[in-house]
Design an enzyme around this catalytic site. Structure first.
Site, PDB file in Angstrom:
ATOM      1  N   HIS A   1      69.687 -88.631 -48.774  1.00 33.26           N
ATOM      2  CA  HIS A   1      69.099 -87.297 -48.905  1.00 33.26           C
ATOM      3  C   HIS A   1      68.644 -86.844 -47.520  1.00 33.26           C
ATOM      4  O   HIS A   1      67.684 -87.386 -46.969  1.00 33.26           O
ATOM      5  CB  HIS A   1      67.918 -87.323 -49.877  1.00 33.26           C
ATOM      6  CG  HIS A   1      68.297 -87.718 -51.267  1.00 33.26           C
ATOM      7  ND1 HIS A   1      68.674 -86.800 -52.221  1.00 33.26           N
ATOM      8  CD2 HIS A   1      68.386 -88.931 -51.849  1.00 33.26           C
ATOM      9  CE1 HIS A   1      68.965 -87.435 -53.356  1.00 33.26           C
ATOM     10  NE2 HIS A   1      68.809 -88.734 -53.145  1.00 33.26           N
ATOM     11  N   LEU A   2      69.347 -85.864 -46.960  1.00 34.48           N
ATOM     12  CA  LEU A   2      68.993 -85.349 -45.638  1.00 34.48           C
ATOM     13  C   LEU A   2      68.049 -84.150 -45.719  1.00 34.48           C
ATOM     14  O   LEU A   2      67.541 -83.692 -44.691  1.00 34.48           O
ATOM     15  CB  LEU A   2      70.258 -84.973 -44.851  1.00 34.48           C
ATOM     16  CG  LEU A   2      71.162 -86.141 -44.461  1.00 34.48           C
ATOM     17  CD1 LEU A   2      72.373 -85.643 -43.685  1.00 34.48           C
ATOM     18  CD2 LEU A   2      70.411 -87.197 -43.660  1.00 34.48           C
TER      19      LEU A   2
ATOM     20  N   ASP B   1      70.112 -94.776 -50.971  1.00 37.89           N
ATOM     21  CA  ASP B   1      69.377 -93.715 -51.673  1.00 37.89           C
ATOM     22  C   ASP B   1      68.170 -93.304 -50.836  1.00 37.89           C
ATOM     23  O   ASP B   1      67.058 -93.141 -51.346  1.00 37.89           O
ATOM     24  CB  ASP B   1      68.955 -94.148 -53.080  1.00 37.89           C
ATOM     25  CG  ASP B   1      68.474 -92.972 -53.935  1.00 37.89           C
ATOM     26  OD1 ASP B   1      68.569 -91.828 -53.467  1.00 37.89           O
ATOM     27  OD2 ASP B   1      67.993 -93.208 -55.060  1.00 37.89           O
TER      28      ASP B   1
ATOM     29  N   HIS C   1      60.035 -88.432 -47.841  1.00 38.94           N
ATOM     30  CA  HIS C   1      59.035 -87.458 -48.280  1.00 38.94           C
ATOM     31  C   HIS C   1      57.931 -87.367 -47.246  1.00 38.94           C
ATOM     32  O   HIS C   1      57.706 -88.298 -46.463  1.00 38.94           O
ATOM     33  CB  HIS C   1      58.439 -87.861 -49.631  1.00 38.94           C
ATOM     34  CG  HIS C   1      59.399 -87.776 -50.767  1.00 38.94           C
ATOM     35  ND1 HIS C   1      59.863 -86.584 -51.272  1.00 38.94           N
ATOM     36  CD2 HIS C   1      59.998 -88.756 -51.500  1.00 38.94           C
ATOM     37  CE1 HIS C   1      60.698 -86.820 -52.273  1.00 38.94           C
ATOM     38  NE2 HIS C   1      60.805 -88.128 -52.425  1.00 38.94           N
TER      39      HIS C   1
END
Length: 441
Positions: free
Chosen positions: A77-78, A321, A325
């Site tokens: 997730h970029l 994965d 955050h």
């Protein structure tokens, strides 16, 4: 530029290579590979330069360290566009090369969602401008990832999407999932399943069991994952579509995939992540939100089943994965903290423990992190291999180097890791991505 790497202990399953070689890189491609007598194998020189032969611009002595194709991470997730405060294409790819990863597939749960050719083209353009490694966009299966209507898969594929997924959410509508798998046959486009029954998982924040009850938290049963995997396998059998199961976390899921492969479901592959074979649900004790992930961390018996699935080939790929955050999001109340672990920079060290524990050989580990994902994605001519003519993507791994994980030193904006303070062994000393050299201390 002509770069020569000497004294390389090459491990490349795509060519069945496991020995000491010199590697020539020319014009950002792998050139000639020649066998060489080993010297100081296993001692490591951390990618030091040595005297240049005529016609060579640069020399790196690998000192007998492991040299493998650059890692291919199918699940990253970029966050860009839309969530740049969590991660950007620039910072995410910097973290990737620090972890020895030279190709990443970025998931579509951005803002806006990558469900149109315009967003796909933006990601590709941004990666060319600012990326440290190759970036392959994964498009959404449904518009807005709402699970109501198929996205324009054909147009997105033509724009550069390498696969399709609603990762972060499942496609709960079985007919839509069937149509997506049928489409995958036409374009040979991979469909990546986020397996989660939302009705069973509703409100859950960790694995369901005694610990969740003790902590007073709503749990997610393993069956929430297994029901959707069973459905998607049935749909893959019905359609002949290309199904890849993301982030496998339960013993039951491993058995479902194993049984499907045994009965001849040809177009099914699966991945797991280092946290699912390294730590159990106990990591959330004390309401540690850095160990909150979806699917949740499970029990010891699930870890053993996943390790066995890696050993016997049921699970094809190790992916991260990587889900960065902001620290403020993870420092709040556990129930409301987002799920995800920043995993790009600890993947090698955690995965090498499988070799130390006898779960995988070094060849088997390299295969699951390089040539297997490249093959599944249709990239095996240029990625996940050191064949002459392939892209100059490789990593030199110092397997004898011990270090302490320091989240504060991550290149990623996401410092959310349950492995902060862990002592790991094996770390990239040099990463070469598309011919660009990154040396690490």
């Amino acid at each position: 530029m002509r770069l020569l790497l000497t004294n390389c202990h090459v491990v490349d399953p795509s060519q069945k290579m496991d020995g000491v070689y010199n590697i020539l890189i020319e014009d950002r491609k792998i050139g000639e590979i020649q066998a060489q007598a080993a010297k100081s194998k296993g001692q490591g020189t951390k990618g030091n330069k040595e005297q240049k032969p005529a016609g060579i611009d640069d020399v790196i002595d690998a000192g007998g360290m492991i040299v493998m194709p650059g890692l291919v991470d199918m699940h990253v997730h970029l966050r860009e566009p839309g969530f740049e405060y969590k991660e950007t294409i620039r910072t995410g790819t910097e973290a990737a090369v620090r972890g020895g990863i030279t190709s990443v597939c970025c998931m579509p749960n951005t803002n806006p969602v990558n469900d149109t050719p315009g967003i796909t083209e933006f990601i590709i353009r941004k990666a060319i401008q600012e990326g440290s490694c190759s970036v392959y966009p994964v498009g959404a299966i449904t518009k807005g990832q709402k699970g109501e209507e198929l996205a324009e898969l054909g147009m997105m594929y033509d724009a550069g999407c390498i696969a399709f997924s609603d990762d972060g959410r499942p496609v709960m509508d079985s007919l839509l999932m069937r149509r997506a798998l049928e489409y995958s046959r036409i374009r040979k486009a991979l469909i990546i399943s986020h397996a989660e029954d939302l009705t069973l998982a509703a409100g859950g924040v960790m694995n369901e069991g005694l610990l969740s009850v003790t902590m007073g938290l709503r749990g997610i049963p393993p069956q929430a994952e297994e029901i959707i995997i069973a459905r998607d396998i049935a749909l893959a059998e019905l359609t002949g579509g290309r199904l890849h199961v993301a982030h496998v976390s339960t013993a039951g899921a491993v058995e479902l995939i194993r049984a499907a492969k045994k009965r001849g479901v040809a177009e099914i592959t699966a991945e797991t992540c280092p946290h699912y074979f390294s730590i159990t649900e106990e990591a959330v004790t004390g309401y540690n939100a850095n160990a909150k992930v979806n699917p949740p961390l499970r029990r010891a018996k699930d870890i053993e089943a996943i390790r066995q699935g890696l050993h016997d080939g049921t699970i094809d790929v190790i992916a991260t994965d990587h889900a960065p955050h902001h620290k403020d999001e993870k420092s709040g109340e556990f129930d409301h903290a987002p799920s995800g672990i920043s995993g790009l920079e600890t993947s090698v060290g955690l995965s090498m423990r499988l070799v130390d524990d006898g779960v995988l050989s070094i060849k088997g580990l390299v295969e699951k992190m390089t040539c297997a994902p490249a093959h599944i994605l249709g990239l095996s001519d240029t990625k996940g291999t050191l064949k002459p003519g392939a892209d100059a993507d490789l990593v030199i791994i110092d397997t004898h180097r011990e270090y302490t994980v320091k989240a504060s030193d991550f290149r990623s904006k996401g410092k959310n890791t349950p492995f902060d303070g862990w002592n790991l062994k094996a770390r990239p000393a040099v990463t070469i991505a598309r011919g660009r050299i990154y040396r690490w201390e």
